[in-house]
Design a protein around this motif. Sequence first.
Motif, mmCIF file in Angstrom:
data_model
loop_
_atom_site.group_PDB
_atom_site.id
_atom_site.type_symbol
_atom_site.label_atom_id
_atom_site.label_comp_id
_atom_site.label_asym_id
_atom_site.label_seq_id
_atom_site.Cartn_x
_atom_site.Cartn_y
_atom_site.Cartn_z
ATOM 1 N N GLY A 149 0.830 -1.192 0.000
ATOM 2 C CA GLY A 149 0.000 0.000 0.000
ATOM 3 C C GLY A 149 0.866 1.243 0.000
ATOM 4 N N TYR A 150 0.496 2.202 0.834
ATOM 5 C CA TYR A 150 1.223 3.473 0.886
ATOM 6 C C TYR A 150 1.662 3.799 2.314
ATOM 7 N N PRO A 151 2.466 2.949 2.959
ATOM 8 C CA PRO A 151 2.892 3.272 4.327
ATOM 9 C C PRO A 151 3.744 4.539 4.383
ATOM 10 N N GLU A 152 4.412 4.858 3.271
ATOM 11 C CA GLU A 152 5.250 6.061 3.260
ATOM 12 C C GLU A 152 4.431 7.336 3.423
ATOM 13 N N LEU A 153 3.144 7.302 3.036
ATOM 14 C CA LEU A 153 2.285 8.471 3.201
ATOM 15 C C LEU A 153 1.729 8.571 4.613
ATOM 16 N N SER A 200 14.021 3.728 2.426
ATOM 17 C CA SER A 200 13.941 5.185 2.314
ATOM 18 C C SER A 200 13.262 5.587 1.015
ATOM 19 N N PHE A 201 12.420 6.612 1.119
ATOM 20 C CA PHE A 201 11.810 7.236 -0.054
ATOM 21 C C PHE A 201 12.442 8.594 -0.343
ATOM 22 N N ALA A 202 13.447 8.967 0.438
ATOM 23 C CA ALA A 202 14.079 10.270 0.229
ATOM 24 C C ALA A 202 14.777 10.328 -1.122
ATOM 25 N N LYS A 203 15.363 9.194 -1.524
ATOM 26 C CA LYS A 203 15.938 9.074 -2.855
ATOM 27 C C LYS A 203 15.195 7.958 -3.566
ATOM 28 N N ARG A 204 14.180 8.362 -4.308
ATOM 29 C CA ARG A 204 13.292 7.372 -4.899
ATOM 30 C C ARG A 204 13.923 6.723 -6.130
ATOM 31 N N ARG A 205 13.705 5.413 -6.224
ATOM 32 C CA ARG A 205 14.156 4.668 -7.387
ATOM 33 C C ARG A 205 13.109 3.611 -7.703
ATOM 34 N N MET A 206 12.544 3.672 -8.886
ATOM 35 C CA MET A 206 11.469 2.751 -9.224
ATOM 36 C C MET A 206 11.995 1.337 -9.417
ATOM 37 N N ARG A 207 11.301 0.382 -8.786
ATOM 38 C CA ARG A 207 11.565 -1.035 -8.973
ATOM 39 C C ARG A 207 10.272 -1.653 -9.480
ATOM 40 N N ALA A 266 12.956 0.751 10.269
ATOM 41 C CA ALA A 266 12.656 2.167 10.060
ATOM 42 C C ALA A 266 12.328 2.424 8.593
ATOM 43 N N LEU A 267 11.550 3.503 8.383
ATOM 44 C CA LEU A 267 11.188 3.956 7.039
ATOM 45 C C LEU A 267 11.405 5.459 6.982
ATOM 46 N N THR A 268 12.205 5.908 6.032
ATOM 47 C CA THR A 268 12.417 7.347 5.832
ATOM 48 C C THR A 268 11.492 7.827 4.729
ATOM 49 N N ASP A 269 10.697 8.854 5.026
ATOM 50 C CA ASP A 269 9.710 9.306 4.049
ATOM 51 C C ASP A 269 10.334 10.233 3.013
ATOM 52 N N ALA A 270 9.501 10.744 2.095
ATOM 53 C CA ALA A 270 10.005 11.560 0.980
ATOM 54 C C ALA A 270 10.614 12.874 1.448
ATOM 55 N N ASP A 271 10.251 13.319 2.657
ATOM 56 C CA ASP A 271 10.809 14.559 3.206
ATOM 57 C C ASP A 271 12.099 14.320 3.988
ATOM 58 N N ILE A 319 12.387 12.370 6.664
ATOM 59 C CA ILE A 319 12.141 12.119 8.086
ATOM 60 C C ILE A 319 12.123 10.615 8.332
ATOM 61 N N ARG A 320 12.904 10.174 9.304
ATOM 62 C CA ARG A 320 13.020 8.755 9.619
ATOM 63 C C ARG A 320 12.001 8.372 10.681
ATOM 64 N N HIS A 321 11.215 7.351 10.400
ATOM 65 C CA HIS A 321 10.176 6.902 11.321
ATOM 66 C C HIS A 321 10.463 5.464 11.755
ATOM 67 N N GLU A 322 10.362 5.200 13.040
ATOM 68 C CA GLU A 322 10.541 3.830 13.522
ATOM 69 C C GLU A 322 9.331 2.989 13.135
ATOM 70 N N MET A 323 9.603 1.788 12.646
ATOM 71 C CA MET A 323 8.531 0.863 12.317
ATOM 72 C C MET A 323 8.442 -0.209 13.406
ATOM 73 N N THR A 324 8.000 -1.396 13.111
ATOM 74 C CA THR A 324 7.721 -2.373 14.164
ATOM 75 C C THR A 324 8.959 -3.136 14.627
ATOM 76 N N GLY A 325 10.007 -3.180 13.808
ATOM 77 C CA GLY A 325 11.254 -3.808 14.230
ATOM 78 C C GLY A 325 11.234 -5.320 14.269
ATOM 79 N N LEU A 326 10.258 -5.949 13.636
ATOM 80 C CA LEU A 326 10.251 -7.417 13.583
ATOM 81 C C LEU A 326 11.323 -7.943 12.636
ATOM 82 N N LEU A 327 11.728 -7.116 11.698
ATOM 83 C CA LEU A 327 12.833 -7.423 10.785
ATOM 84 C C LEU A 327 13.814 -6.265 10.801
ATOM 85 N N GLY A 328 15.019 -6.511 10.316
ATOM 86 C CA GLY A 328 16.031 -5.461 10.313
ATOM 87 C C GLY A 328 15.967 -4.536 9.113
#
Length: 436
Positions: free
Chosen positions: A296-300, A357-364, A337-342, A344-353
Motif C-alpha cells: 500500500g502506501y505506508p510512506e504516506l 527510504s523514499f528520500a531518494k526514490r528509485r522505481m523497482r 525504520a522507514l524514511t519518508d520523501a521529506d 524524516i526517519r520513522h521507527e517501524m515495528t522492528g520485527l525485521l532489520g
Amino acid sequence: MPAGLVISAPASGVGKTTLTLALARAWRNRGLNVQCFKSGPDYIDPAFHAAATGRASVNVDSWAMDRGTIAHLVGRGTDADVVLAEGSMGLFDGVAARGVSGTGATADIAEMLGWPVLLVIDPSGQAQTAAAIAAGLRDYRAGVRLAGVVLNRVASPRHEDLVRRALNDAGIAVFGALPRHAEISLPKRHLGLVQAEEQAEIGKLIDEAARFVAEHVDLDAVLRSAASWSPQPAASGINVTPPGQRIALARDAAFSFIYPHMLEAWRAAGAEISTFSPLADEAPDASADVCWLPGGYPELHAGTIAANARFRSGLRAFADTRPVHGECGGYMVLGTALTDADGIRHEMTGLLGLETSFAKRRMRLGYRLAALAAPMPGHQVGARLRGHEFHYSTIIAQPDTPLAVVHDATGAVIAETGSHRGHATGTFFHLIAEDR
C-alpha cells in the motif's frame, strides 16, 4: 450468452481505464450485467471496475497464471451480459521471456479467450499516422482480432475528420471520438491511480464518464463488435494455499494492495479473514493463527504508523508465537525504520532489520519468480512463487537471512530477496500464484 471484449491501446496513459469504466457504467445503466477483468498485474484498477459495475473484478495474467487458472477466474463472467477485459500498457507489451502461458501481454488474453480488441487511440500531435498505428496493431499478430477504435482527446472536428478518414481507408471501424474533457480524469500518484476507496466522488466521476462516452461513442456498435462467448469449464482452479485457517489481514489506506483473487482463493479453501486497521491503532485479532500485512502506501502514513503504539506492540506480541508476513509496504512496516520523501526517519515495528527510504526514490518494477529458501505462511521451502514488484523505496539495510532467491522475468537475480527472522517474513513482490 455473454459478449466479450478486450480494451487496449498502443501505450499507457491513453485512456483505457476511463473508457472501460464509462462503458461498463453506461451499459449497466441500460440494465445489462457487466463483468470486468484486468489483464496484467495492476492491482488498483479492479477496485475501479467494481465501483463501475457492482461486481468484483480480478486480474488475469498470462505470465504468472496457467490457462486453467485464467479460465477459472474468467468463468465468473458466465452470468453477465457483457465481459470487458481492460489491458495494461500497449496491446503487445509484455516481458522478453515467456512465463506460464505467455509474456503478460494483453494480446495473450485476447487470443486465449477469442475476444476482439477495442483500441483506444490518442491522436494528439498526429492525424493520418494514427491510422497507420492502428493498422499495424491489427496486423501484428494473426490470432488477435481488432474490433475497432475509439479516439480519445481529439483536438477539433477537423482533426477528428482527418483521423476518421484515414482509419476508414484502412478498413478500421471508428466507434466514436472523445474531445478533451478534464472532468473525467482520474487522479494519480507515484504508483499509478489514486485508489478507488480513497475517492469519495468516484461514483459521480464514473457517472460523468459514462454520460460523456454515451454522447460521443456508438455503444450499440461497440456491443455488436464483441464476441459471443461460451466459456469452457476450467480444468483446475487457483493454485493457492491459504497462509492459515484464521488470517488477520491489515486493511486500510496504508495497507490495501493485495490481489482480489488471492483473498477469494483463501476463503474458497476454508480460511477465515478478519481485518484490522493499523492506521486506527488496531492490533491483529488475537484468535488468528497468522497475520498478513499487504502492500500500500505506508510512506504516506509513516508518522501515524510510528505513533500507533497499540498496533506496534500488538503486532510484536502476535509475532512472538505466530507467523507474520508482509508484502512490499507491509514488508517495510515489519522493518526497523522507514524514511519518508521529506527525509524524516520513522521507527517501524522492528520485527525485521529492513530499513528503507523514499528520500531518494528509485522505481523497482517487474515480474518476480522466487524460490523459497525458508518457509513463509502457506508455502514451504523450495516453493516457486510468481509475483510482481512495484515500488519506489530504496533499501538502506536488509540484514536478516534472505527468504528466497528471486529472479526477474529475464532470469536475472535481483537484490530484493525478502528476509525472515523468527516468525516474521517479508517480500517486496506481491504474490500472484505458485507454480504447480
